[in-house]
Design a protein around this motif. Structure first.
Motif, PDB file in Angstrom:
ATOM      1  N   CYS A   4       0.707  -1.172   0.033  1.00 12.63           N
ATOM      2  CA  CYS A   4      -0.090  -0.126  -0.001  1.00 12.63           C
ATOM      3  C   CYS A   4       0.902   1.213  -0.112  1.00 12.63           C
ATOM      4  O   CYS A   4       0.425   2.077  -0.692  1.00 12.63           O
ATOM      5  CB  CYS A   4      -0.875   0.109   0.948  1.00 12.63           C
ATOM      6  N   GLN A   5       2.068   1.045   0.783  1.00 10.35           N
ATOM      7  CA  GLN A   5       2.695   2.305   0.795  1.00 10.35           C
ATOM      8  C   GLN A   5       3.596   2.698  -0.605  1.00 10.35           C
ATOM      9  O   GLN A   5       4.131   3.772  -0.666  1.00 10.35           O
ATOM     10  CB  GLN A   5       3.657   2.461   2.085  1.00 10.35           C
ATOM     11  N   CYS A   7       1.697   2.768  -3.389  1.00 10.01           N
ATOM     12  CA  CYS A   7       0.650   3.423  -4.168  1.00 10.01           C
ATOM     13  C   CYS A   7       0.746   4.795  -4.011  1.00 10.01           C
ATOM     14  O   CYS A   7       0.805   5.617  -3.084  1.00 10.01           O
ATOM     15  CB  CYS A   7      -0.712   2.829  -3.527  1.00 10.01           C
ATOM     16  N   TYR A  10      -1.681   6.316  -1.387  1.00 10.92           N
ATOM     17  CA  TYR A  10      -1.179   6.549   0.112  1.00 10.92           C
ATOM     18  C   TYR A  10      -0.518   7.593   0.495  1.00 10.92           C
ATOM     19  O   TYR A  10       0.441   8.273   0.111  1.00 10.92           O
ATOM     20  CB  TYR A  10      -0.254   5.165   0.212  1.00 10.92           C
ATOM     21  N   CYS A  20      -5.737   6.182   2.709  1.00  6.71           N
ATOM     22  CA  CYS A  20      -5.599   5.894   1.096  1.00  6.71           C
ATOM     23  C   CYS A  20      -6.831   6.747   0.516  1.00  6.71           C
ATOM     24  O   CYS A  20      -7.961   6.887   0.965  1.00  6.71           O
ATOM     25  CB  CYS A  20      -6.530   4.467   0.890  1.00  6.71           C
ATOM     26  N   GLY A  29       0.493   0.245   6.104  1.00  5.37           N
ATOM     27  CA  GLY A  29       1.383   0.456   4.893  1.00  5.37           C
ATOM     28  C   GLY A  29       1.875  -0.642   4.140  1.00  5.37           C
ATOM     29  O   GLY A  29       2.355  -0.653   3.032  1.00  5.37           O
ATOM     30  N   CYS A  36      -5.744  -5.173  -1.897  1.00  2.00           N
ATOM     31  CA  CYS A  36      -6.242  -3.727  -2.019  1.00  2.00           C
ATOM     32  C   CYS A  36      -7.836  -3.761  -2.443  1.00  2.00           C
ATOM     33  O   CYS A  36      -8.210  -4.350  -3.210  1.00  2.00           O
ATOM     34  CB  CYS A  36      -5.634  -2.959  -3.046  1.00  2.00           C
TER      35      CYS A  36
END
Length: 57
Positions: A4-5, A7, A10, A20, A29, A36
């Motif tokens: 996620c970190q 993206c 983010y 998000c 993260g 997702c």
């Protein structure tokens, strides 16, 4: 594997979690990008900036 970190949506809140932008809630993260929700993961264009490309989306 991206997380996620990695993206473009983010934004870090602290060392463990962030927000998000595309989903409007907090995420961890280190969450695998394959987990997702809504498949909203979009990789960063530039490794220097977490916000790179978000303005162009």
């Amino acid at each position: 594997m991206p997380t996620c970190q990695d993206c473009r949506f983010y934004t870090a809140i602290d060392e463990i979690k962030g927000e998000c932008f595309s989903l409007g809630f907090e995420v961890r993260g280190k969450t695998d990008s394959k987990k997702c929700p809504e498949r909203a993961f979009r990789p960063n264009k530039s490794p220097k900036s977490k916000k790179a490309g978000a303005a162009r989306y």
